[in-house]
Write a protein that holds these residues in place. Sequence first.
Motif, PDB file in Angstrom:
ATOM      1  N   PHE A 209      17.347   0.311  42.735  1.00 39.80           N
ATOM      2  CA  PHE A 209      16.464  -0.008  41.590  1.00 39.80           C
ATOM      3  C   PHE A 209      17.228  -0.542  40.361  1.00 39.80           C
ATOM      4  O   PHE A 209      17.101  -0.056  39.276  1.00 39.80           O
ATOM      5  CB  PHE A 209      15.586   1.204  41.215  1.00 39.80           C
ATOM      6  N   GLY A 210      18.001  -1.593  40.551  1.00 37.73           N
ATOM      7  CA  GLY A 210      18.594  -2.206  39.365  1.00 37.73           C
ATOM      8  C   GLY A 210      19.926  -2.896  39.560  1.00 37.73           C
ATOM      9  O   GLY A 210      20.261  -3.820  38.815  1.00 37.73           O
ATOM     10  N   LYS A 211      20.697  -2.457  40.561  1.00 42.96           N
ATOM     11  CA  LYS A 211      21.980  -3.119  40.815  1.00 42.96           C
ATOM     12  C   LYS A 211      21.842  -3.936  42.091  1.00 42.96           C
ATOM     13  O   LYS A 211      21.355  -3.417  43.096  1.00 42.96           O
ATOM     14  CB  LYS A 211      23.097  -2.087  40.998  1.00 42.96           C
ATOM     15  N   ASN A 212      22.256  -5.181  42.032  1.00 45.38           N
ATOM     16  CA  ASN A 212      22.162  -5.974  43.256  1.00 45.38           C
ATOM     17  C   ASN A 212      23.442  -6.729  43.553  1.00 45.38           C
ATOM     18  O   ASN A 212      24.435  -6.579  42.830  1.00 45.38           O
ATOM     19  CB  ASN A 212      20.930  -6.897  43.207  1.00 45.38           C
ATOM     20  N   LEU A 213      23.388  -7.541  44.606  1.00 49.28           N
ATOM     21  CA  LEU A 213      24.605  -8.180  45.111  1.00 49.28           C
ATOM     22  C   LEU A 213      25.198  -9.186  44.137  1.00 49.28           C
ATOM     23  O   LEU A 213      26.325  -9.643  44.326  1.00 49.28           O
ATOM     24  CB  LEU A 213      24.298  -8.863  46.456  1.00 49.28           C
ATOM     25  N   ILE A 214      24.472  -9.522  43.078  1.00 45.86           N
ATOM     26  CA  ILE A 214      24.992 -10.506  42.118  1.00 45.86           C
ATOM     27  C   ILE A 214      25.204  -9.915  40.726  1.00 45.86           C
ATOM     28  O   ILE A 214      26.260 -10.109  40.113  1.00 45.86           O
ATOM     29  CB  ILE A 214      24.036 -11.724  42.047  1.00 45.86           C
ATOM     30  N   ASN A 215      24.227  -9.157  40.227  1.00 42.71           N
ATOM     31  CA  ASN A 215      24.261  -8.820  38.794  1.00 42.71           C
ATOM     32  C   ASN A 215      25.376  -7.861  38.364  1.00 42.71           C
ATOM     33  O   ASN A 215      25.641  -7.706  37.179  1.00 42.71           O
ATOM     34  CB  ASN A 215      22.885  -8.324  38.304  1.00 42.71           C
ATOM     35  N   VAL A 216      26.024  -7.189  39.297  1.00 46.48           N
ATOM     36  CA  VAL A 216      27.078  -6.233  38.901  1.00 46.48           C
ATOM     37  C   VAL A 216      28.425  -6.913  38.611  1.00 46.48           C
ATOM     38  O   VAL A 216      29.253  -6.368  37.869  1.00 46.48           O
ATOM     39  CB  VAL A 216      27.313  -5.154  39.997  1.00 46.48           C
ATOM     40  N   TRP A 217      28.629  -8.095  39.168  1.00 48.89           N
ATOM     41  CA  TRP A 217      29.987  -8.669  39.140  1.00 48.89           C
ATOM     42  C   TRP A 217      30.471  -9.106  37.764  1.00 48.89           C
ATOM     43  O   TRP A 217      31.667  -8.940  37.452  1.00 48.89           O
ATOM     44  CB  TRP A 217      30.109  -9.786  40.182  1.00 48.89           C
ATOM     45  N   PRO A 218      29.618  -9.673  36.898  1.00 44.26           N
ATOM     46  CA  PRO A 218      30.137 -10.014  35.554  1.00 44.26           C
ATOM     47  C   PRO A 218      30.710  -8.798  34.813  1.00 44.26           C
ATOM     48  O   PRO A 218      31.723  -8.910  34.117  1.00 44.26           O
ATOM     49  CB  PRO A 218      28.905 -10.571  34.833  1.00 44.26           C
ATOM     50  N   ILE A 219      30.080  -7.616  35.006  1.00 42.38           N
ATOM     51  CA  ILE A 219      30.593  -6.396  34.364  1.00 42.38           C
ATOM     52  C   ILE A 219      31.985  -6.073  34.932  1.00 42.38           C
ATOM     53  O   ILE A 219      32.921  -5.756  34.193  1.00 42.38           O
ATOM     54  CB  ILE A 219      29.657  -5.186  34.626  1.00 42.38           C
ATOM     55  N   VAL A 220      32.091  -6.128  36.255  1.00 43.64           N
ATOM     56  CA  VAL A 220      33.372  -5.823  36.908  1.00 43.64           C
ATOM     57  C   VAL A 220      34.442  -6.819  36.437  1.00 43.64           C
ATOM     58  O   VAL A 220      35.583  -6.430  36.147  1.00 43.64           O
ATOM     59  CB  VAL A 220      33.216  -5.869  38.452  1.00 43.64           C
ATOM     60  N   ILE A 221      34.061  -8.086  36.334  1.00 52.37           N
ATOM     61  CA  ILE A 221      35.016  -9.108  35.870  1.00 52.37           C
ATOM     62  C   ILE A 221      35.459  -8.803  34.437  1.00 52.37           C
ATOM     63  O   ILE A 221      36.633  -8.945  34.088  1.00 52.37           O
ATOM     64  CB  ILE A 221      34.385 -10.530  35.970  1.00 52.37           C
ATOM     65  N   GLY A 222      34.527  -8.356  33.603  1.00 54.41           N
ATOM     66  CA  GLY A 222      34.865  -7.999  32.219  1.00 54.41           C
ATOM     67  C   GLY A 222      35.906  -6.895  32.158  1.00 54.41           C
ATOM     68  O   GLY A 222      36.887  -6.972  31.402  1.00 54.41           O
ATOM     69  N   VAL A 223      35.737  -5.875  32.995  1.00 49.36           N
ATOM     70  CA  VAL A 223      36.720  -4.773  33.042  1.00 49.36           C
ATOM     71  C   VAL A 223      38.053  -5.301  33.572  1.00 49.36           C
ATOM     72  O   VAL A 223      39.128  -4.954  33.058  1.00 49.36           O
ATOM     73  CB  VAL A 223      36.199  -3.610  33.930  1.00 49.36           C
ATOM     74  N   TYR A 224      37.977  -6.182  34.578  1.00 47.07           N
ATOM     75  CA  TYR A 224      39.202  -6.771  35.141  1.00 47.07           C
ATOM     76  C   TYR A 224      39.970  -7.547  34.065  1.00 47.07           C
ATOM     77  O   TYR A 224      41.192  -7.400  33.925  1.00 47.07           O
ATOM     78  CB  TYR A 224      38.821  -7.695  36.308  1.00 47.07           C
ATOM     79  N   LEU A 225      39.243  -8.337  33.293  1.00 48.40           N
ATOM     80  CA  LEU A 225      39.898  -9.118  32.232  1.00 48.40           C
ATOM     81  C   LEU A 225      40.540  -8.200  31.197  1.00 48.40           C
ATOM     82  O   LEU A 225      41.637  -8.470  30.697  1.00 48.40           O
ATOM     83  CB  LEU A 225      38.878 -10.050  31.553  1.00 48.40           C
ATOM     84  N   TYR A 226      39.859  -7.096  30.896  1.00 49.40           N
ATOM     85  CA  TYR A 226      40.437  -6.117  29.947  1.00 49.40           C
ATOM     86  C   TYR A 226      41.779  -5.591  30.477  1.00 49.40           C
ATOM     87  O   TYR A 226      42.757  -5.487  29.734  1.00 49.40           O
ATOM     88  CB  TYR A 226      39.460  -4.953  29.737  1.00 49.40           C
ATOM     89  N   SER A 227      41.820  -5.304  31.788  1.00 46.32           N
ATOM     90  CA  SER A 227      43.071  -4.776  32.363  1.00 46.32           C
ATOM     91  C   SER A 227      44.182  -5.818  32.271  1.00 46.32           C
ATOM     92  O   SER A 227      45.336  -5.483  32.036  1.00 46.32           O
ATOM     93  CB  SER A 227      42.854  -4.329  33.818  1.00 46.32           C
ATOM     94  N   LYS A 228      43.816  -7.079  32.432  1.00 49.48           N
ATOM     95  CA  LYS A 228      44.834  -8.144  32.357  1.00 49.48           C
ATOM     96  C   LYS A 228      45.335  -8.301  30.920  1.00 49.48           C
ATOM     97  O   LYS A 228      46.534  -8.479  30.688  1.00 49.48           O
ATOM     98  CB  LYS A 228      44.262  -9.475  32.868  1.00 49.48           C
ATOM     99  N   VAL A 229      44.424  -8.249  29.960  1.00 46.49           N
ATOM    100  CA  VAL A 229      44.820  -8.357  28.547  1.00 46.49           C
ATOM    101  C   VAL A 229      45.749  -7.201  28.174  1.00 46.49           C
ATOM    102  O   VAL A 229      46.717  -7.363  27.430  1.00 46.49           O
ATOM    103  CB  VAL A 229      43.566  -8.379  27.628  1.00 46.49           C
ATOM    104  N   GLN A 230      45.460  -6.018  28.740  1.00 50.46           N
ATOM    105  CA  GLN A 230      46.287  -4.832  28.460  1.00 50.46           C
ATOM    106  C   GLN A 230      47.573  -4.813  29.293  1.00 50.46           C
ATOM    107  O   GLN A 230      48.387  -3.903  29.166  1.00 50.46           O
ATOM    108  CB  GLN A 230      45.481  -3.556  28.761  1.00 50.46           C
ATOM    109  N   LYS A 231      47.692  -5.821  30.182  1.00 55.56           N
ATOM    110  CA  LYS A 231      48.839  -5.893  31.119  1.00 55.56           C
ATOM    111  C   LYS A 231      48.956  -4.607  31.953  1.00 55.56           C
ATOM    112  O   LYS A 231      50.024  -4.013  32.102  1.00 55.56           O
ATOM    113  CB  LYS A 231      50.146  -6.169  30.362  1.00 55.56           C
TER     114      LYS A 231
END
Lengths: 423, 113
Positions: A108-130
Amino acid sequence: MELQKSLSLKRKKDNDIKFVIIALYVFSLILFGFLMDTPQEIFKGIYNILIEKDILITDYIGIGGMGAAFVNSGVLTLMFIYILYKLKINFNGATIASLFLIAGFALFGKNLINVWPIVIGVYLYSKVQKEKFSKYIYIALYGTALAPFVTQMMFSTTASFLIRLLLSLLVGISIGFVLPPLSSYLVRVHQGFNLYNIGFTAGMIGTLFVSVFKSYGFAPDPRLVWTTGNNGVLSVYLYIIFLSMIAVGFYMNNRSFKNVKDITTYSGRLVSDFVMLEGFNPTLINMGINGILATSYVLLVNGDLNGPTIGGIFTVVGFGAFGKHPKNILPIFLGVFLGSLTKMWAINDPAILLAALFGTALAPIAGEFGWRYGVVAAFVHSSVVLNVGVLHGGLNLYNNGFAAGIVAAILVPIIEAFREDEV
Amino acid sequence: MKHIKKRVCKIIDELITYFFVIGATNIDINLQEKEDHYKILLRGNYTTKDKSKIEKLVKYLKCDKQEEMEEYYWELAGESDVDTELTLVGMMTDNAEINISEDMIEVVLYRYK
């Protein structure tokens, strides 16, 4: 005495066994989906799920059909299991809780597409933090609570496709990018007495974003897609799954219930990782018992088994490895039930059913301070949760986690102030 | 900012809370920052007769180092005085040594940078 902490070969093997067992349970979702509908209906249903807004409460069984909803849930969760495995994450209670949370909310709310931008955002944060992405993986998994923001931006304006796509990516990635520092900071507010910490964080972020949206005349419309009439087939599936958890746990636990009772001695406050503390096998039994209790609660109050309520049940089961056990969740059910006797709603109203199931986020209050306080917390929670959704416009899927954070932040200091025993 | 030193403070805070729980009245703390790690030593007496509280220290500190758990929950360490977060301390440290005598406990933790 020097304590051995390195991950030995045996532990690596144990880790793999846990991955396989949980993956099999997740695979059962896909199997069940294909038993319910034809492949053609399932693919069509998944397409319908992907092009819909996901604002609370959007039951995917109502949008895409039973088969599509369960296949969406199973496939998405298997994708996250694969990511966790590749990142060599130590498989513990938090891992199980996060995966069952994904499986539940993918109904009821998470699907095969809509979750990935959030995951990418966290991934980018980890890269910025090295830093390694694996350090933030739980925040990424739990953080998908805000996935409805992505679909809301995509499907609720009349702008061109490209503009909508860019906007949804921008909003989703921005949310993921700010989640890590906020989630670890805000956990102090409720002191770990709200098990859905990201729900509280997501509620805060959602409130901020929706406030800005509203200033530009963009207000999400509430909706209620809620299916009924499937209690028979769904309860059979759920009871089989949960009974098998007890059976498998019992068999692997040298055909015993050893350590299961010990789980109930923990308050459940974060971080209570039952897999690490008492082992995987008794934890699996505890998860099965939690599942049976939660499913039976819904049926006893004459509620509906559907995407959202199964999401709630899966959350109770998943957190059966990370803080919840019968002794601390039953007072929560009782508190919501008592609320229904005096308040203006019925015990089986959609929002109240969810308040009881997801309100078990406050189980640590019952575990730490006693069942009476758990009842009080749930009694208050069932009112608060009905009132806070408007702040984030229903775009935070963990609305109960948001409400539970507020309840815990207010109740815990008061309870502690009048507690007589001192450290 | 990653709050690297604050995390070390949190570990010590949590352990002090634990020592109070077991009835310590005399606690020594020594913290050393080396080139590649922090060495945290806490030594204190205890008066509790409840052996399970001592056994829990060993059980909890045995938890494997788990950076993904630390990153999410480290702020909880040392925050509560009604409950301890020793599993979190275990997840935030690489090695641990515990020496228990009749009336004294010594805990040495190593946290690599």
